[in-house]
Design an enzyme around this catalytic site. Structure first.
Site, mmCIF file in Angstrom:
data_model
loop_
_atom_site.group_PDB
_atom_site.id
_atom_site.type_symbol
_atom_site.label_atom_id
_atom_site.label_comp_id
_atom_site.label_asym_id
_atom_site.label_seq_id
_atom_site.Cartn_x
_atom_site.Cartn_y
_atom_site.Cartn_z
ATOM 1 C CG ASP A 142 60.495 1.741 31.165
ATOM 2 O OD1 ASP A 142 60.545 0.515 31.387
ATOM 3 O OD2 ASP A 142 59.484 2.429 31.378
ATOM 4 C CG HIS B 146 50.797 -0.618 29.209
ATOM 5 N ND1 HIS B 146 50.128 0.110 30.177
ATOM 6 C CD2 HIS B 146 51.786 0.189 28.743
ATOM 7 C CE1 HIS B 146 50.699 1.304 30.285
ATOM 8 N NE2 HIS B 146 51.704 1.382 29.434
ATOM 9 C CD GLU C 29 54.202 3.030 32.968
ATOM 10 O OE1 GLU C 29 55.390 2.745 32.726
ATOM 11 O OE2 GLU C 29 53.453 3.613 32.165
ATOM 12 C CD GLU D 254 57.909 -0.735 33.189
ATOM 13 O OE1 GLU D 254 59.007 -1.075 32.708
ATOM 14 O OE2 GLU D 254 57.426 0.408 33.034
ATOM 15 C CG ASP E 41 58.336 3.898 34.414
ATOM 16 O OD1 ASP E 41 58.920 4.875 34.903
ATOM 17 O OD2 ASP E 41 57.912 3.870 33.236
ATOM 18 N NE ARG F 100 50.222 6.742 33.474
ATOM 19 C CZ ARG F 100 51.101 5.876 32.970
ATOM 20 N NH1 ARG F 100 51.951 6.252 32.018
ATOM 21 N NH2 ARG F 100 51.139 4.641 33.416
ATOM 22 C CD GLN G 33 53.454 9.067 29.839
ATOM 23 O OE1 GLN G 33 53.066 8.814 30.972
ATOM 24 N NE2 GLN G 33 53.704 8.122 28.960
ATOM 25 C CE LYS H 68 56.662 6.854 31.510
ATOM 26 N NZ LYS H 68 55.851 5.705 31.957
ATOM 27 C CB THR I 51 62.519 3.801 38.263
ATOM 28 O OG1 THR I 51 62.157 4.738 37.245
ATOM 29 C CG2 THR I 51 62.233 2.396 37.783
ATOM 30 C CD GLU J 20 47.124 -0.497 31.095
ATOM 31 O OE1 GLU J 20 46.890 -1.493 30.412
ATOM 32 O OE2 GLU J 20 48.148 -0.398 31.813
HETATM 33 CA CA CA Z 1 57.277 2.210 31.779
#
Ligand code: CA
Length: 418
Positions: free
Chosen positions: A125, A132, A198, A200, A230, A234, A237, A250, A254, A360
């Protein structure tokens, strides 16, 4: 390019995501049958295994469709990719002399269950969405240090887990993990409280490579694209990511769209990467338009409630193309293989409505946002269904990927109960 007409009537609507111009590749099953390869056409799926068995498709000595994944076609290389697309077009186009033989191979899409379209060989990834990366960097390190010093020179990435990749529709269970609240001196093992999505795109490597490859070679080696979510924890993370990057944050799941849209179908939508602040080193330089104009959106539906659109953006917002990511991936000698999946990185645009993650959208949870149903969200809540869509608009036709969705189900009461 304009709409290519098919004798499958539903494929001729300007709204269908699956006109003859698309011909995306998936793996499906009907109740009581085994998964097999299929091609979407309007609201139907062409059963490729059956078409091959009755002699409608005959491209290789050993056959392509005795397995329920598309890796074998990928391994045959671009000449066979083109030959199959050409043959499928011939079988399904208006006026085809094969219509009567093809008709028994069509299965209504409404009756099928979709499976992963390929064996995911390895999964990487990237982090190549500038808006972002700037938003997240601003939240974590302040506006002055938003972009790490390497960001404008190489597409940063991490090696993920191929085993975590699931097909759209698969439920995602809220993970447990080690979290450290700023209010406590020590971490605790708890269910994730800041679970996120996420938005993507995923690029799929079709042709294997050994040593370093150029950006042009990388583009040639890409087989097609999927939508990719993904899912990200948080709080896990934030505690674990320094200095080696994300790991358990992560590793839950996915999700990818059920259909691989081929590079050939996306050809009319190629566009350039944005202007460069620093010239890229030669081995990463743009050698042509290698991004695509694909409108993307994210919707969130609370359990039992209608979906609200929470973000709209476009794949053309990426700073690096998948070809540049793949070229960079090979620079130190790592071999790449058919079925390798490369996530683009979260795609956000410059506006607030264009942010491809809840982190975000809610600015780290400080500014909860309101859904059309009146509820507010900072992060994903149990029962929420998140859906990614992607569409490229041609002259009188649409190219789609099929929705990429997943529902968050509650954390286990005790992950170690036996
Ligand atoms: Ca990602």
């Amino acid at each position: 390019m304009s709409l290519m007409k098919s004798w499958v009537a539903s494929a001729n609507s300007p709204e269908t995501p699956f006109p003859l111009n698309n011909l995306p590749y998936g793996v499906f099953s009907t109740p009581g049958t085994d998964p097999r390869c299929g091609v979407a056409i309007g609201d139907m799926i062409l059963d490729c295994q059956m078409a091959e068995d009755i002699g409608l498709i005959s491209l290789t000595d050993n056959g392509l469709f005795d397995v329920p994944f598309w890796n074998e076609l990928m391994e045959e290389g671009p000449a066979v990719w083109a030959a199959l697309r050409s043959r499928l077009t011939g079988l399904l186009e208006q006026g085809s002399t094969d219509q009567a033989r093809v008709e028994p191979c069509l299965v209504p899409m409404a009756q099928v269950e979709m499976h992963l379209p390929m064996v995911v060989c390895e999964y990487t990834d990237f982090y190549s969405g500038r808006h972002h990366a700037t938003n997240v960097g601003t939240m974590f390190r302040g506006a002055e240090n938003a972009l790490p010093p390497n960001w404008l020179h190489i597409p940063i990435g991490y090696n993920g887990r191929a085993s975590s990749v699931v097909v759209s529709g698969t439920d995602v269970r809220r993970p447990w993990g080690q979290l450290k609240s700023p209010d406590h001196d020590l971490p605790a093992f708890l269910p994730c409280r800041r679970f996120d999505v996420e938005l993507e795109m995923g690029a799929i490597v079709g042709t294997a490579s050994e040593g370093p490859i150029t950006v042009q070679e990388a583009d040639d080696n890409i087989f097609g694209y999927v939508l990719l979510n993904d899912w990200s924890a948080r709080d896990i993370q934030a505690w674990e990511y320094q200095p080696l990057g994300p790991f358990q944050a992560k590793a839950t799941a996915t999700s990818i769209s059920p259909w691989i849209v081929t590079k050939a179908a996306l050809e009319p939508f190629r566009c350039d990467t944005p202007p460069r602040e620093f010239a890229l080193l030669d081995h990463l330089k743009d050698v042509g338009p290698m991004l695509y104009d694909i409108d993307l959106s994210v919707t969130l539906a609370p359990k039992g409630k209608p979906a609200s659109t929470i973000a709209r953006t476009n794949y053309n917002q990426m700073y690096y193309s998948a070809a540049q990511q793949l070229a960079h991936h090979t620079t130190a000698g790592s071999p790449m293989n058919a079925g390798d999946l490369l996530g683009s990185g979260t795609i956000s645009g410059p506006e607030k409505s264009e942010r491809g993650s809840l982190l975000e959208l809610s600015w780290g949870g400080k500014e909860p946002f309101t859904l059309e149903t009146g509820e507010t969200r900072s992060f994903v809540e149990d029962g929420d269904t998140l859906t990614l869509t992607g569409t490229a608009k041609g002259d009188g036709y649409t190219i789609g990927f099929g929705d990429c969705f997943g529902t968050l189900i509650p954390a286990l009461k005790d992950p170690y109960a036996r």
